[in-house]
Write an enzyme that holds these catalytic residues in place. Structure first.
Site, short mmCIF file in Angstrom:
data_model
loop_
_atom_site.label_atom_id
_atom_site.label_comp_id
_atom_site.label_asym_id
_atom_site.label_seq_id
_atom_site.Cartn_x
_atom_site.Cartn_y
_atom_site.Cartn_z
CG ASP A 202 -1.94 1.04 1.31
OD1 ASP A 202 -2.10 1.47 0.18
OD2 ASP A 202 -2.45 1.18 2.04
CG ASN A 207 1.06 4.21 4.12
OD1 ASN A 207 0.45 4.41 4.86
ND2 ASN A 207 0.74 2.61 3.16
CG ASP A 219 -0.15 0.53 7.11
OD1 ASP A 219 -0.71 -0.31 8.11
OD2 ASP A 219 -1.39 1.78 7.39
#
Length: 315
Positions: A202, A207, A219
């Protein structure tokens, strides 16, 4: 604990008790961080830097899958990569308190990266390549994959089972998703087999945190198995940015340029998944508050239009 309201009992007192149970001493300062899938708090400590307490959504990942995330993060940290790994308490990183699973990690601040900067894009490219070098050393056994079942079929069923989608739009929504699915399958087949590896999964700008010493990633909750390009395309806003990102990447690790043709498919899959994610989580009170547009028929009409545009690009 209800599946529809899984965090109803996660009060500030419970968060503080969970941190105290690890032998730490909270000073009472709590800051809820921006997270919907899980619940994440910054917890101040007496005579120490704050910690980040992440409470995992019940039922989303198995304990084994969460531990794989933690192991991967620690592998990256051991390779001296700027990735935040969870802290260990009595030999454990996955902790339990009052029915919740959680992990504590050090707090690392930072600012958003400047994706207009060639220097920062090259730096990110080099860092992602180094992450992939570690990711390629072994395989996940319990975490998901970047595939049509996960990112198209399951989200579509979640939307069709939800009351959010207007009845008059159901057939057109199903047709749009099935068209996307068919074209995504054709694109993957046309490209042929590509190497897959453990990914961040992701890798969007939210992030990545930038400091005076450079970037670090946070994350790994969506860490999955997939093609390398999955961790690149969300950081490149245009073709030139992708070229610069890949220049940095290629200085550390070979990249199969055939994977670039997968980007429209990955983008379309993410778009289908996004709507399905909201629909599947709508009973969580945080979601109607954060995504009120999903209760409006015009948003679904636009979503269907967007899916057809993605399909046109694939076609």
């Amino acid at each position: 604990m209800s599946d529809e309201t899984p965090y109803a009992r996660l009060t500030p007192d419970l968060v503080l008790d969970a941190v105290t149970a690890c032998g730490l001493w909270p000073d009472g300062r709590l800051l809820a961080l921006n997270s919907y899938e899980n619940r994440v708090w910054q917890v101040g400590l007496e005579d120490a830097s704050p910690v980040i307490a992440k409470f995992y959504r019940p039922g989303r990942w198995s304990d084994a899958a969460i531990l794989e995330e933690h192991t991967f993060a620690q592998e990256l940290a051991d390779a001296e990569l700027p990735v935040v790994a969870p802290r260990t308490f009595a030999g454990r990183t996955l902790l339990h308190h009052d029915g919740y699973r959680y992990a504590l990690s050090p707090r690392h601040g930072g600012r958003a990266p400047s994706l207009e900067s060639a220097d920062q894009l090259k730096w990110l490219g080099r860092l992602i390549a180094r992450i992939h070098m570690v990711g390629a050393r072994s395989a996940f056994a319990h975490r998901g994959r970047i595939d049509r079942d996960t990112l198209i079929a399951h989200p579509m069923h979640a939307v069709l089972a939800s009351s959010l989608l207007p009845a008059v739009s159901r057939d057109r929504y199903r047709h749009a998703v099935e068209r996307v699915d068919r074209l995504v399958a054709a694109r993957f087949e046309a490209i042929g087999p590509v190497r897959t590896l453990r990914l961040h999964g992701d890798c969007h700008p939210g992030n990545v945190l930038w400091t005076d010493t450079g970037p670090h990633f946070v994350d790994l909750d969506d860490a999955r198995t997939g093609p390398a390009v999955q961790d690149l395309w969300m950081l490149a806003h245009d073709e030139r940015a992708m070229e610069v990102l890949l220049e940095g990447y290629a200085s550390m690790r070979d990249f199969d340029h055939a994977e670039l043709a997968l980007i429209p498919a990955l983008r379309a899959m993410r778009q289908v998944h996004y709507a399905g994610w909201i629909a599947a989580r709508w009973h969580d009170p945080a979601f109607p508050a954060a995504f009120p547009f999903a209760a409006e028929s015009r948003w679904w009409e636009q979503h269907i239009t967007d899916l057809h545009e993605q399909a046109d690009e694939l076609e």
